[in-house]
Design an enzyme around this catalytic site. Sequence first.
Site, PDB file in Angstrom:
ATOM      1  N   GLY A 180     -41.795 -46.748  -4.448  1.00  0.00           N
ATOM      2  CA  GLY A 180     -41.815 -46.188  -5.792  1.00  0.00           C
ATOM      3  C   GLY A 180     -40.903 -44.995  -5.991  1.00  0.00           C
ATOM      4  O   GLY A 180     -39.761 -44.945  -5.508  1.00  0.00           O
TER       5      GLY A 180
ATOM      6  N   ASP B 277     -45.135 -40.457   4.793  1.00  0.00           N
ATOM      7  CA  ASP B 277     -46.094 -41.338   4.144  1.00  0.00           C
ATOM      8  C   ASP B 277     -47.197 -41.679   5.137  1.00  0.00           C
ATOM      9  O   ASP B 277     -46.983 -41.642   6.357  1.00  0.00           O
ATOM     10  CB  ASP B 277     -45.404 -42.621   3.661  1.00  0.00           C
ATOM     11  CG  ASP B 277     -46.107 -43.264   2.475  1.00  0.00           C
ATOM     12  OD1 ASP B 277     -45.578 -43.188   1.363  1.00  0.00           O
ATOM     13  OD2 ASP B 277     -47.216 -43.817   2.669  1.00  0.00           O
TER      14      ASP B 277
ATOM     15  N   TYR C 132     -57.962 -38.464 -11.948  1.00  0.00           N
ATOM     16  CA  TYR C 132     -56.508 -38.461 -11.820  1.00  0.00           C
ATOM     17  C   TYR C 132     -55.871 -37.425 -12.745  1.00  0.00           C
ATOM     18  O   TYR C 132     -55.067 -36.592 -12.314  1.00  0.00           O
ATOM     19  CB  TYR C 132     -55.966 -39.857 -12.135  1.00  0.00           C
ATOM     20  CG  TYR C 132     -54.470 -39.969 -12.035  1.00  0.00           C
ATOM     21  CD1 TYR C 132     -53.842 -40.036 -10.793  1.00  0.00           C
ATOM     22  CD2 TYR C 132     -53.673 -40.017 -13.178  1.00  0.00           C
ATOM     23  CE1 TYR C 132     -52.466 -40.147 -10.689  1.00  0.00           C
ATOM     24  CE2 TYR C 132     -52.294 -40.130 -13.082  1.00  0.00           C
ATOM     25  CZ  TYR C 132     -51.693 -40.191 -11.838  1.00  0.00           C
ATOM     26  OH  TYR C 132     -50.326 -40.294 -11.741  1.00  0.00           O
TER      27      TYR C 132
ATOM     28  N   LYS D  92     -53.862 -33.868 -11.699  1.00  0.00           N
ATOM     29  CA  LYS D  92     -52.472 -33.625 -12.054  1.00  0.00           C
ATOM     30  C   LYS D  92     -52.324 -32.376 -12.930  1.00  0.00           C
ATOM     31  O   LYS D  92     -51.318 -31.659 -12.833  1.00  0.00           O
ATOM     32  CB  LYS D  92     -51.890 -34.851 -12.756  1.00  0.00           C
ATOM     33  CG  LYS D  92     -51.774 -36.074 -11.849  1.00  0.00           C
ATOM     34  CD  LYS D  92     -50.907 -35.801 -10.636  1.00  0.00           C
ATOM     35  CE  LYS D  92     -50.610 -37.062  -9.852  1.00  0.00           C
ATOM     36  NZ  LYS D  92     -49.709 -36.804  -8.683  1.00  0.00           N
TER      37      LYS D  92
ATOM     38  N   VAL E  59     -43.812 -45.625 -15.928  1.00  0.00           N
ATOM     39  CA  VAL E  59     -42.668 -45.966 -15.086  1.00  0.00           C
ATOM     40  C   VAL E  59     -42.799 -47.416 -14.624  1.00  0.00           C
ATOM     41  O   VAL E  59     -43.885 -47.861 -14.238  1.00  0.00           O
ATOM     42  CB  VAL E  59     -42.569 -45.029 -13.861  1.00  0.00           C
ATOM     43  CG1 VAL E  59     -41.395 -45.432 -12.966  1.00  0.00           C
ATOM     44  CG2 VAL E  59     -42.414 -43.581 -14.314  1.00  0.00           C
TER      45      VAL E  59
ATOM     46  N   THR F   7     -42.801 -49.352 -12.132  1.00  0.00           N
ATOM     47  CA  THR F   7     -42.960 -49.581 -10.700  1.00  0.00           C
ATOM     48  C   THR F   7     -43.549 -50.969 -10.476  1.00  0.00           C
ATOM     49  O   THR F   7     -44.109 -51.589 -11.385  1.00  0.00           O
ATOM     50  CB  THR F   7     -43.895 -48.537 -10.076  1.00  0.00           C
ATOM     51  OG1 THR F   7     -45.207 -48.682 -10.656  1.00  0.00           O
ATOM     52  CG2 THR F   7     -43.382 -47.120 -10.315  1.00  0.00           C
TER      53      THR F   7
END
Length: 251
Positions: free
Chosen positions: A15, A35, A144, A148, A177, A179
């Site tokens: 991504g 990662d 979420y 953020k 986006v 992805t």
Amino acid sequence: MSEQKVALVTGAARGIGLATAQDFAAQGWQVLMLDRDAEELGRVVSDVPGAVALDCDISDADAVASVFNGIDRLDCLVNNAGVAQFGPIEQCDFALWRSVMATNLDGTFLCSQAALPLLKASRGNIVNIASISGLRASTLRVAYGTSKAAVIQMTKQQAAELGEFGVRANCVCPGPVRTKLAMAVHSQDIIDAYHDAVPLNRYGSEAEIANAITFLASEKASYITGQILAADGGFDSTGVGLPALRGKGAA
């Protein structure tokens, strides 16, 4: 000739993280790709010239400390790694809440703290990746979106306190986006709704978000710190939009 600059990108196996690693490398940076998905990271690291793969779960404080203890130089930390769990508020139990916070907020904090000695030495910078969900509320994102929003505030704290050391901190908030994950879970109705709500009438690309990140990391942004950049096609600017009136000339 100056030494090669070094960027560390978390969540770099896919991504936006992978696109950012590729963009840094194209600009001549040494890239450290971090990662927790070691298998996928091992598959893609060869796609980024000269990159080094670092296997680490950023929610693990000891693992983060161990990784950063092995780094000699760092000019930019990109806190991109994150998890998303969507659902109604009443279905978000504390375990789910904590799992989101552990990566999105705690992990960003842990990596930033561990990187500080290196960034002070290089007078480098931090680019945190939040989300449009941290700027404007939306359904099914209580954990979420809150995580953020906290990353956005953390960015401002970092900028306020680290400026005297020549360290900058900025934040990119991606909007919708395109992805692989998003396209796998977004129905056509969802895609159409996003297109209606975004003034540019489309999803962004991973490369477009990466361009915003590497710009903030570069010397071209040397007097920019504490800023929150929504790379979202104008989504945040619209508030409550009236897509049915688009192009109708209505006031």
